[in-house]
Write a protein that holds these residues in place. Sequence first.
Motif, PDB file in Angstrom:
ATOM      1  N   TYR A  96       1.668  -6.226  -0.419  1.00 27.43           N
ATOM      2  CA  TYR A  96       1.908  -5.564  -1.700  1.00 27.43           C
ATOM      3  C   TYR A  96       1.127  -4.246  -1.739  1.00 27.43           C
ATOM      4  CZ  TYR A  96       4.116  -9.768  -3.548  1.00 27.43           C
ATOM      5  OH  TYR A  96       4.968 -10.829  -3.767  1.00 27.43           O
ATOM      6  N   PHE A  97      -0.100  -4.280  -1.256  1.00 25.75           N
ATOM      7  CA  PHE A  97      -0.947  -3.095  -1.184  1.00 25.75           C
ATOM      8  C   PHE A  97      -0.339  -2.062  -0.234  1.00 25.75           C
ATOM      9  CE2 PHE A  97      -4.256  -0.651   0.924  1.00 25.75           C
ATOM     10  CZ  PHE A  97      -5.099  -0.254  -0.100  1.00 25.75           C
ATOM     11  N   GLN A  98      -0.003  -2.488   0.971  1.00 25.94           N
ATOM     12  CA  GLN A  98       0.529  -1.575   1.982  1.00 25.94           C
ATOM     13  C   GLN A  98       1.818  -0.906   1.530  1.00 25.94           C
ATOM     14  OE1 GLN A  98      -0.999  -0.743   4.793  1.00 25.94           O
ATOM     15  NE2 GLN A  98      -2.714  -2.120   4.442  1.00 25.94           N
ATOM     16  N   TYR A  99       2.698  -1.686   0.928  1.00 23.14           N
ATOM     17  CA  TYR A  99       3.988  -1.130   0.517  1.00 23.14           C
ATOM     18  C   TYR A  99       3.856  -0.182  -0.672  1.00 23.14           C
ATOM     19  CZ  TYR A  99       6.065  -4.691   3.586  1.00 23.14           C
ATOM     20  OH  TYR A  99       6.428  -5.469   4.657  1.00 23.14           O
ATOM     21  N   ARG A 100       2.891  -0.424  -1.536  1.00 24.51           N
ATOM     22  CA  ARG A 100       2.675   0.496  -2.663  1.00 24.51           C
ATOM     23  C   ARG A 100       2.098   1.823  -2.168  1.00 24.51           C
ATOM     24  NH1 ARG A 100       0.362  -3.728  -7.347  1.00 24.51           N
ATOM     25  NH2 ARG A 100       1.940  -5.321  -6.876  1.00 24.51           N
ATOM     26  N   ILE A 101       1.243   1.757  -1.168  1.00 24.10           N
ATOM     27  CA  ILE A 101       0.725   2.975  -0.545  1.00 24.10           C
ATOM     28  C   ILE A 101       1.882   3.799   0.013  1.00 24.10           C
ATOM     29  CG2 ILE A 101      -0.534   3.872   1.455  1.00 24.10           C
ATOM     30  CD1 ILE A 101      -2.443   3.105  -0.696  1.00 24.10           C
ATOM     31  N   ILE A 157       4.627   2.945  -9.946  1.00 20.96           N
ATOM     32  CA  ILE A 157       4.846   2.593  -8.545  1.00 20.96           C
ATOM     33  C   ILE A 157       4.292   1.201  -8.265  1.00 20.96           C
ATOM     34  CG2 ILE A 157       4.420   3.271  -6.148  1.00 20.96           C
ATOM     35  CD1 ILE A 157       3.832   6.140  -7.347  1.00 20.96           C
ATOM     36  N   SER A 158       5.201   0.272  -8.006  1.00 21.62           N
ATOM     37  CA  SER A 158       4.843  -1.100  -7.658  1.00 21.62           C
ATOM     38  C   SER A 158       6.115  -1.770  -7.158  1.00 21.62           C
ATOM     39  CB  SER A 158       4.255  -1.839  -8.864  1.00 21.62           C
ATOM     40  OG  SER A 158       3.758  -3.101  -8.468  1.00 21.62           O
ATOM     41  N   LYS A 180       4.848  14.675 -13.539  1.00 22.62           N
ATOM     42  CA  LYS A 180       3.506  15.163 -13.217  1.00 22.62           C
ATOM     43  C   LYS A 180       2.700  14.070 -12.519  1.00 22.62           C
ATOM     44  CE  LYS A 180      -0.677  17.152 -15.274  1.00 22.62           C
ATOM     45  NZ  LYS A 180      -1.336  17.612 -16.531  1.00 22.62           N
ATOM     46  N   VAL A 181       2.806  12.843 -13.024  1.00 20.18           N
ATOM     47  CA  VAL A 181       1.936  11.760 -12.548  1.00 20.18           C
ATOM     48  C   VAL A 181       2.721  10.514 -12.136  1.00 20.18           C
ATOM     49  CG1 VAL A 181       0.099  10.160 -13.227  1.00 20.18           C
ATOM     50  CG2 VAL A 181       0.000  12.543 -13.955  1.00 20.18           C
ATOM     51  N   GLY A 182       2.322   9.958 -11.010  1.00 23.25           N
ATOM     52  CA  GLY A 182       2.809   8.648 -10.588  1.00 23.25           C
ATOM     53  C   GLY A 182       1.691   7.647 -10.758  1.00 23.25           C
ATOM     54  N   LEU A 183       1.944   6.582 -11.477  1.00 24.12           N
ATOM     55  CA  LEU A 183       0.933   5.547 -11.739  1.00 24.12           C
ATOM     56  C   LEU A 183       1.116   4.395 -10.751  1.00 24.12           C
ATOM     57  CD1 LEU A 183      -1.261   4.095 -13.467  1.00 24.12           C
ATOM     58  CD2 LEU A 183       0.617   3.279 -14.932  1.00 24.12           C
ATOM     59  N   VAL A 184       0.152   4.225  -9.862  1.00 25.19           N
ATOM     60  CA  VAL A 184       0.177   3.115  -8.907  1.00 25.19           C
ATOM     61  C   VAL A 184      -0.590   1.940  -9.506  1.00 25.19           C
ATOM     62  CG1 VAL A 184      -0.357   2.333  -6.579  1.00 25.19           C
ATOM     63  CG2 VAL A 184       0.214   4.735  -6.980  1.00 25.19           C
ATOM     64  N   LEU A 185       0.074   0.803  -9.606  1.00 26.95           N
ATOM     65  CA  LEU A 185      -0.575  -0.390 -10.146  1.00 26.95           C
ATOM     66  C   LEU A 185      -1.336  -1.097  -9.026  1.00 26.95           C
ATOM     67  CD1 LEU A 185       2.323  -1.649 -12.439  1.00 26.95           C
ATOM     68  CD2 LEU A 185       0.321  -0.287 -13.077  1.00 26.95           C
TER      69      LEU A 185
END
Length: 210
Positions: free
Chosen positions: A64-69, A143-144, A45-50
């Motif tokens: 790190y930000f760009q790749y997590r997006i 997601i990280s 249901k949910v993906g948690l982006v750190l």
Amino acid sequence: MSRKRKILLLIIFLISGSVIMSNYSIEKFSKGKTSYHIDKVKKHKVGLVLGTSKTLKNGRRNLYFQYRIKAAVALFKAKKIQYILVSGDHGTKTYNEPADFKEELIKNGIPKNKIYLDYAGFRTLDSVIRAKEVFGQTRIVIISQEFHNKRAIYLAEKNGIQAFGFNAKSVNGRNGIRTNLREYFARTKVFLDIIFGVQPKYLGKKIEII
């Protein structure tokens, strides 16, 4: 050998041993629980982006930000997750990691109503525990980057959350090396937090993801 030197060597030995054992334990525990391949991720249901900062201190973009997006967008568009929960630091009016992620996610085609923000994810521990205690999730995709996912999975499962990590692309170069070195000590702190029962800085009212 003097008494002071013996004590110093003992302290160094204990710290080194703790760092080594902490990293070994987390690596062993998280084996097989992360992947770079979408087809290895079950539907959640949910993906948690750190969270992390959008830019570095020198003003350059934070990879790190760009790749997590990119990882979060790919997972959503593959219909592996229904909602994205972004958890990061919003400790001051001028620093807002979740809002930065939301803006970028929307630019990449994620509907606004599919994004939830956790403004009190000051640490990985806070993000993980709040996903359960505030947002009601006991099964999540984290997601990280891989090194970060492994630590987060350990924390999640020690707090009653079933977790799998979808790995964003790694960062190479000097910034990557520096971050990976810090990770060794962050993993040691995981065990101290568990031993002393450290809880998130804030919890607050529950937010339902629907």
